[in-house]
Design a protein around this motif. Structure first.
Motif, PDB file in Angstrom:
ATOM      1  N   SER A   1       1.264  45.857 110.535  1.00 56.23           N
ATOM      2  CA  SER A   1       1.324  45.773 112.054  1.00 56.23           C
ATOM      3  C   SER A   1       1.299  47.250 112.566  1.00 56.23           C
TER       4      SER A   1
ATOM      5  N   GLU B   1       8.423  41.777 110.224  1.00 55.51           N
ATOM      6  CA  GLU B   1       7.328  41.630 109.638  1.00 55.51           C
ATOM      7  C   GLU B   1       7.074  40.751 108.577  1.00 55.51           C
TER       8      GLU B   1
ATOM      9  N   THR C   1       8.577  35.270 114.993  1.00 56.64           N
ATOM     10  CA  THR C   1       8.135  36.780 115.474  1.00 56.64           C
ATOM     11  C   THR C   1       8.867  37.817 114.553  1.00 56.64           C
ATOM     12  N   TRP C   2       8.421  39.186 114.843  1.00 58.57           N
ATOM     13  CA  TRP C   2       9.031  40.128 114.113  1.00 58.57           C
ATOM     14  C   TRP C   2      10.718  40.240 114.442  1.00 58.57           C
ATOM     15  N   GLN C   3      10.956  40.108 115.965  1.00 61.77           N
ATOM     16  CA  GLN C   3      12.256  40.261 116.102  1.00 61.77           C
ATOM     17  C   GLN C   3      13.011  38.930 115.396  1.00 61.77           C
TER      18      GLN C   3
ATOM     19  N   ALA D   1       2.469  35.374 120.555  1.00 64.75           N
ATOM     20  CA  ALA D   1       3.363  36.234 119.904  1.00 64.75           C
ATOM     21  C   ALA D   1       2.773  37.470 119.832  1.00 64.75           C
TER      22      ALA D   1
ATOM     23  N   SER E   1       7.297  37.267 109.317  1.00 64.42           N
ATOM     24  CA  SER E   1       6.118  36.668 109.985  1.00 64.42           C
ATOM     25  C   SER E   1       5.051  36.643 109.200  1.00 64.42           C
TER      26      SER E   1
ATOM     27  N   SER F   1       6.150  49.330 115.285  1.00 63.52           N
ATOM     28  CA  SER F   1       6.698  48.152 115.529  1.00 63.52           C
ATOM     29  C   SER F   1       7.715  47.831 114.685  1.00 63.52           C
TER      30      SER F   1
ATOM     31  N   GLN G   1       4.783  40.724 119.310  1.00 65.74           N
ATOM     32  CA  GLN G   1       5.726  40.207 118.396  1.00 65.74           C
ATOM     33  C   GLN G   1       5.278  39.781 117.023  1.00 65.74           C
ATOM     34  N   ALA G   2       3.711  40.091 116.775  1.00 68.44           N
ATOM     35  CA  ALA G   2       3.181  39.445 115.558  1.00 68.44           C
ATOM     36  C   ALA G   2       1.855  40.548 115.368  1.00 68.44           C
TER      37      ALA G   2
END
Length: 216
Positions: free
Chosen positions: A38, A109, A103-105, A139, A112, A42, A144-145
């Motif tokens: 990413s 990472e 997602t990352w959240q 996303a 995902s 991020s 978020q991805a």
């Protein structure tokens, strides 16, 4: 698992479609390297024991996705895989029903990316793969991805439906070296498209693929 090992093992598609482990006994072709990580800045992957868990992070789902990926990779290297791709596809479909794209959240990472790898290997369910692609696209648009993951899955879905690929990620080993498994939709634009997705220049990618093909 190192990204280099992940690169060699992840991307496998049906014979006649694109790079990777063939099905039906057809001649083999190379497994494509995994996309770049990413963008800088991020969110990191799973939180370490010395850091607070980010708001909204689902540790249980994160761990489940990584365990699924471990079994996926084990099966592709001659090890145990008690569930198989179809079961992982079905479970990921449940995850998408509940959460949308992981997602990352939500899962970091690495979580995902594990979801992406499972979607990449969901070739037996094209409708699911298309759905996963759309959710991953959303996303990425939300930051978020990984755009690299999106590039690979975009080409994978195109390969599995006989369409031209956008980023040139699906490559076959031939006697003349690595070649696109399917035509590029816009060869003149591929370098910029790859750069926008955080992927290396196409010539560098083909050089990397040549080394992988030489090992087969």
């Amino acid at each position: 698992m190192s990204r280099l090992l992940l690169a060699v093992l992840l991307l496998m598609v049906p014979a006649g479609c694109a790079s990777g482990e063939p099905t039906g006994g057809a001649a083999s072709s190379a497994a494509a390297p995994a996309p770049s990580g990413s963008p800088s800045g991020s969110p990191s992957g799973s939180p370490s024991s010395s850091t607070a868990v980010p708001p909204g992070f689902d540790q249980e789902l994160h761990d489940e996705l990584l365990a699924m990926l471990e079994r996926d990779q084990s099966g592709r290297t001659g090890g145990a895989d008690p569930e198989g791709d179809a079961a992982r596809t079905a479970r990921l479909a449940e995850v998408l029903d509940e959460h949308g794209w992981p997602t990352w959240q939500l899962v970091g990472e690495d979580g995902s990316e594990a979801a992406w790898a499972i979607a990449q290997h969901s070739d037996l369910d094209p409708a699911f793969q298309q759905r996963a692609l759309e959710l991953l696209r959303q996303a990425v648009a939300a930051g978020q991805a990984s755009a690299g993951d999106l590039a690979y899955l975009t080409d994978r879905v195109a390969a599995n439906t006989g369409q031209p690929q956008t980023y040139g990620t699906q490559v076959a080993c031939t006697p003349d070296g690595p070649q696109p498994a399917l035509p590029l939709a816009d060869p003149a634009a591929v370098e910029q498209l790859r750069a926008d997705a955080g992927l290396p220049p196409y010539a560098d990618y083909l050089d990397e693929m040549a080394a992988i093909c030489a090992e087969e």
